[in-house]
Motif scaffolding. Sequence first.
Motif, PDB file in Angstrom:
ATOM      1  N   UNK A  80       0.873  -1.161   0.000  1.00 34.45           N
ATOM      2  CA  UNK A  80       0.000   0.000   0.000  1.00 34.45           C
ATOM      3  C   UNK A  80       0.912   1.213   0.000  1.00 34.45           C
ATOM      4  N   UNK A  81       0.575   2.198  -0.814  1.00 32.08           N
ATOM      5  CA  UNK A  81       1.393   3.393  -0.931  1.00 32.08           C
ATOM      6  C   UNK A  81       0.551   4.595  -0.522  1.00 32.08           C
ATOM      7  N   UNK A  82       0.992   5.271   0.520  1.00 32.43           N
ATOM      8  CA  UNK A  82       0.318   6.474   1.006  1.00 32.43           C
ATOM      9  C   UNK A  82       1.154   7.665   0.571  1.00 32.43           C
ATOM     10  N   UNK A  83       0.545   8.563  -0.205  1.00 31.18           N
ATOM     11  CA  UNK A  83       1.247   9.745  -0.695  1.00 31.18           C
ATOM     12  C   UNK A  83       0.577  10.966  -0.074  1.00 31.18           C
ATOM     13  N   UNK A  84       1.328  11.658   0.785  1.00 36.16           N
ATOM     14  CA  UNK A  84       0.778  12.841   1.439  1.00 36.16           C
ATOM     15  C   UNK A  84       1.331  14.092   0.775  1.00 36.16           C
ATOM     16  N   UNK A  85       0.515  15.142   0.766  1.00 38.17           N
ATOM     17  CA  UNK A  85       0.904  16.402   0.116  1.00 38.17           C
ATOM     18  C   UNK A  85       2.114  17.035   0.767  1.00 38.17           C
ATOM     19  N   UNK A  86       2.739  17.716  -0.013  1.00 32.81           N
ATOM     20  CA  UNK A  86       2.387  18.312  -1.282  1.00 32.81           C
ATOM     21  C   UNK A  86       2.793  17.380  -2.421  1.00 32.81           C
ATOM     22  N   UNK A  87       1.822  16.936  -3.208  1.00 31.93           N
ATOM     23  CA  UNK A  87       2.121  16.079  -4.343  1.00 31.93           C
ATOM     24  C   UNK A  87       2.817  16.879  -5.439  1.00 31.93           C
ATOM     25  N   UNK A  88       2.369  18.115  -5.646  1.00 34.20           N
ATOM     26  CA  UNK A  88       2.967  18.986  -6.655  1.00 34.20           C
ATOM     27  C   UNK A  88       3.495  20.241  -5.981  1.00 34.20           C
ATOM     28  N   UNK A  89       4.371  20.939  -6.698  1.00 32.77           N
ATOM     29  CA  UNK A  89       4.932  22.154  -6.107  1.00 32.77           C
ATOM     30  C   UNK A  89       4.043  23.364  -6.314  1.00 32.77           C
ATOM     31  N   UNK A  90       3.368  23.419  -7.467  1.00 34.96           N
ATOM     32  CA  UNK A  90       2.620  24.626  -7.787  1.00 34.96           C
ATOM     33  C   UNK A  90       1.142  24.382  -8.083  1.00 34.96           C
ATOM     34  N   UNK A  91       0.698  23.148  -7.900  1.00 30.21           N
ATOM     35  CA  UNK A  91      -0.719  22.837  -8.077  1.00 30.21           C
ATOM     36  C   UNK A  91      -1.224  22.937  -9.497  1.00 30.21           C
ATOM     37  N   UNK A  92      -0.346  22.776 -10.466  1.00 31.61           N
ATOM     38  CA  UNK A  92      -0.793  22.884 -11.855  1.00 31.61           C
ATOM     39  C   UNK A  92      -1.251  21.523 -12.386  1.00 31.61           C
ATOM     40  N   UNK A  93      -2.143  21.576 -13.364  1.00 29.34           N
ATOM     41  CA  UNK A  93      -2.767  20.373 -13.917  1.00 29.34           C
ATOM     42  C   UNK A  93      -1.743  19.410 -14.525  1.00 29.34           C
ATOM     43  N   UNK A  94      -0.767  19.923 -15.272  1.00 29.44           N
ATOM     44  CA  UNK A  94       0.230  19.046 -15.893  1.00 29.44           C
ATOM     45  C   UNK A  94       0.989  18.238 -14.836  1.00 29.44           C
ATOM     46  N   UNK A  95       1.350  18.888 -13.751  1.00 25.77           N
ATOM     47  CA  UNK A  95       2.097  18.191 -12.688  1.00 25.77           C
ATOM     48  C   UNK A  95       1.219  17.157 -11.995  1.00 25.77           C
ATOM     49  N   UNK A  96      -0.045  17.511 -11.742  1.00 28.08           N
ATOM     50  CA  UNK A  96      -0.963  16.533 -11.138  1.00 28.08           C
ATOM     51  C   UNK A  96      -1.183  15.342 -12.061  1.00 28.08           C
ATOM     52  N   UNK A  97      -1.342  15.606 -13.343  1.00 34.76           N
ATOM     53  CA  UNK A  97      -1.535  14.501 -14.284  1.00 34.76           C
ATOM     54  C   UNK A  97      -0.302  13.605 -14.333  1.00 34.76           C
ATOM     55  N   UNK A  98       0.872  14.196 -14.204  1.00 30.51           N
ATOM     56  CA  UNK A  98       2.103  13.406 -14.191  1.00 30.51           C
ATOM     57  C   UNK A  98       2.153  12.517 -12.940  1.00 30.51           C
ATOM     58  N   UNK A  99       1.843  13.091 -11.776  1.00 33.35           N
ATOM     59  CA  UNK A  99       1.835  12.304 -10.538  1.00 33.35           C
ATOM     60  C   UNK A  99       0.800  11.184 -10.638  1.00 33.35           C
ATOM     61  N   UNK A 100      -0.397  11.503 -11.128  1.00 33.25           N
ATOM     62  CA  UNK A 100      -1.450  10.485 -11.256  1.00 33.25           C
ATOM     63  C   UNK A 100      -1.010   9.353 -12.196  1.00 33.25           C
ATOM     64  N   UNK A 101      -0.300   9.693 -13.258  1.00 28.61           N
ATOM     65  CA  UNK A 101       0.191   8.659 -14.182  1.00 28.61           C
ATOM     66  C   UNK A 101       1.198   7.740 -13.490  1.00 28.61           C
ATOM     67  N   UNK A 102       2.032   8.297 -12.627  1.00 25.72           N
ATOM     68  CA  UNK A 102       3.004   7.477 -11.894  1.00 25.72           C
ATOM     69  C   UNK A 102       2.285   6.581 -10.876  1.00 25.72           C
TER      70      UNK A 102
END
Length: 142
Positions: A80-102
């Motif tokens: 189980x992998x728990x990922x706590x914020x901050x997932x991205x540095x600037x809250x932009x969509x491209x960075x979130x989509x990249x994290x979600x893809x990983x």
Amino acid sequence: MSGLDNCMKKLIVILMSIASCAAVWAASRTVVVLSDLHVVAPNKAASMTIGAGERKMLKHSALILETVVDSIIARHDGSSVLVTGDLTDRGDRDSHNYVAAQLKRLQDAGHQCYVIPGNHDCLGDVSASDFATIYAGFGYGN
């Protein structure tokens, strides 16, 4: 032996059995915790300027996350992998989509992922509602 003593004895046996089962389950599971990733999508990182005193490795954050994901896939079965914020540095969509893809790569390899947002995660063009949509498959909102 009184009825109360007999009941307490049964309760202790039940509790010990539960504790034993939990210990066996815990021994067979790995929980990986990732925190404060501050990922910047590769297409955004190329144009970033970092101040002289900046200690974050933001330009390399996507590669670092990709390497961590590769390592989890290679070393752990069904964690189980728990990922706590901050997932991205600037809250932009491209960075979130990249994290979600990983995180999707982890799930496709048999790891269950859960996210918790941080204060940087909705700074840019991603609202709290957008965050919930992007990470719906990763335990957010359940």
